[in-house]
Design an enzyme around this catalytic site. Structure first.
Site, mmCIF file in Angstrom:
data_model
loop_
_atom_site.group_PDB
_atom_site.id
_atom_site.type_symbol
_atom_site.label_atom_id
_atom_site.label_comp_id
_atom_site.label_asym_id
_atom_site.label_seq_id
_atom_site.Cartn_x
_atom_site.Cartn_y
_atom_site.Cartn_z
ATOM 1 N N LYS A 53 35.552 38.784 33.656
ATOM 2 C CA LYS A 53 36.468 39.910 33.451
ATOM 3 C C LYS A 53 37.019 39.912 32.024
ATOM 4 O O LYS A 53 37.104 40.953 31.368
ATOM 5 C CB LYS A 53 37.630 39.830 34.437
ATOM 6 C CG LYS A 53 37.250 40.008 35.885
ATOM 7 C CD LYS A 53 38.475 39.771 36.762
ATOM 8 C CE LYS A 53 38.147 39.867 38.228
ATOM 9 N NZ LYS A 53 39.332 39.639 39.063
ATOM 10 N N ALA A 69 42.019 36.937 35.154
ATOM 11 C CA ALA A 69 42.381 36.058 36.267
ATOM 12 C C ALA A 69 41.666 36.497 37.536
ATOM 13 O O ALA A 69 41.317 37.664 37.689
ATOM 14 C CB ALA A 69 43.894 36.069 36.484
ATOM 15 N N ASP A 70 41.465 35.522 38.408
ATOM 16 C CA ASP A 70 40.905 35.826 39.722
ATOM 17 C C ASP A 70 41.429 34.798 40.716
ATOM 18 O O ASP A 70 41.520 33.617 40.393
ATOM 19 C CB ASP A 70 39.384 35.808 39.712
ATOM 20 C CG ASP A 70 38.822 36.558 40.903
ATOM 21 O OD1 ASP A 70 38.670 37.794 40.796
ATOM 22 O OD2 ASP A 70 38.576 35.924 41.943
ATOM 23 N N THR A 71 41.755 35.254 41.913
ATOM 24 C CA THR A 71 42.334 34.389 42.943
ATOM 25 C C THR A 71 41.527 34.483 44.225
ATOM 26 O O THR A 71 41.134 35.583 44.632
ATOM 27 C CB THR A 71 43.798 34.800 43.237
ATOM 28 O OG1 THR A 71 44.553 34.729 42.022
ATOM 29 C CG2 THR A 71 44.435 33.898 44.283
#
Length: 192
Positions: A53, A69-71
């Site tokens: 991203k 960010a990624d969760t």
């Protein structure tokens, strides 16, 4: 102060950055997340997604720090992303009831001027108390589960489900702010 660009549509990440008093713009990545294989270790998986991203957005800028960010939620060795519908959310919440799961957030920061990118991951363990069917149904009816990894938002109504958190609370919300601050300070020598 360097220009900050958040490569995320998440209102929770935007709110966390606003609460830190940061000035930033939002530029949502259109990167194909399916390009990252889900069978990677979870910490690496979320870092790869965040980097994807971040790189996608950074390519459109000549300067500034881009933050991606990624969760995901990991339970019984399975990555639980965002629910596809209410039935999926109900199944996820029923599974998490009375158990501990891990929340992983990967962050990536890229200096658009130089192309330098660094990544990190944070893991927080979250324990849910035993949930009744009525509690799950009421939560589903609220609609709050939508667009959230693991089908819940700890900062909202689902906060009452949590009996214990081990680690960074903000990581569970979607952005480990302390880790982000340290990454930018240590790798780019910039204080945020």
């Amino acid at each position: 102060m360097h220009k900050l660009i958040l490569a995320s549509a998440s209102p929770r990440r935007q709110e966390l950055m606003q609460n830190l008093g940061l000035t930033f713009t939002v530029d949502v990545s259109g990167a194909d997340e399916s390009a990252i294989p889900q069978d990677l270790p979870p910490a690496l998986y979320v870092q790869e997604l965040a980097a994807l991203k971040c790189a996608s957005v950074a390519s459109g800028y000549k300067s500034g720090l881009v933050i991606g960010a990624d969760t995901v939620v990991l339970f019984n060795g399975q990555i639980l992303g965002k629910p596809i519908d209410s039935a999926d959310a109900r199944h996820t919440l029923s599974s998490l009831s009375g158990h501990t799961h891990a929340v992983y957030t990967g962050i990536a920061v890229c200096d658009a001027a130089t192309g330098k990118m660094v990544t990190a991951a944070e893991c927080t363990r979250v324990t849910f108390g035993k949930l009744s069917d009525a509690e799950i149904d009421a939560y589903i009816a609220s609609g709050e589960y939508a667009d959230k990894a693991g089908s819940y938002g700890v900062q909202g109504r689902a906060g009452r489900f949590v009996s214990h958190i081990e680690g960074d609370f903000f990581n569970v919300v979607g952005l480990p702010v302390y880790r982000l601050k340290c990454l930018i300070r240590d790798e780019f020598e910039i204080l945020i």
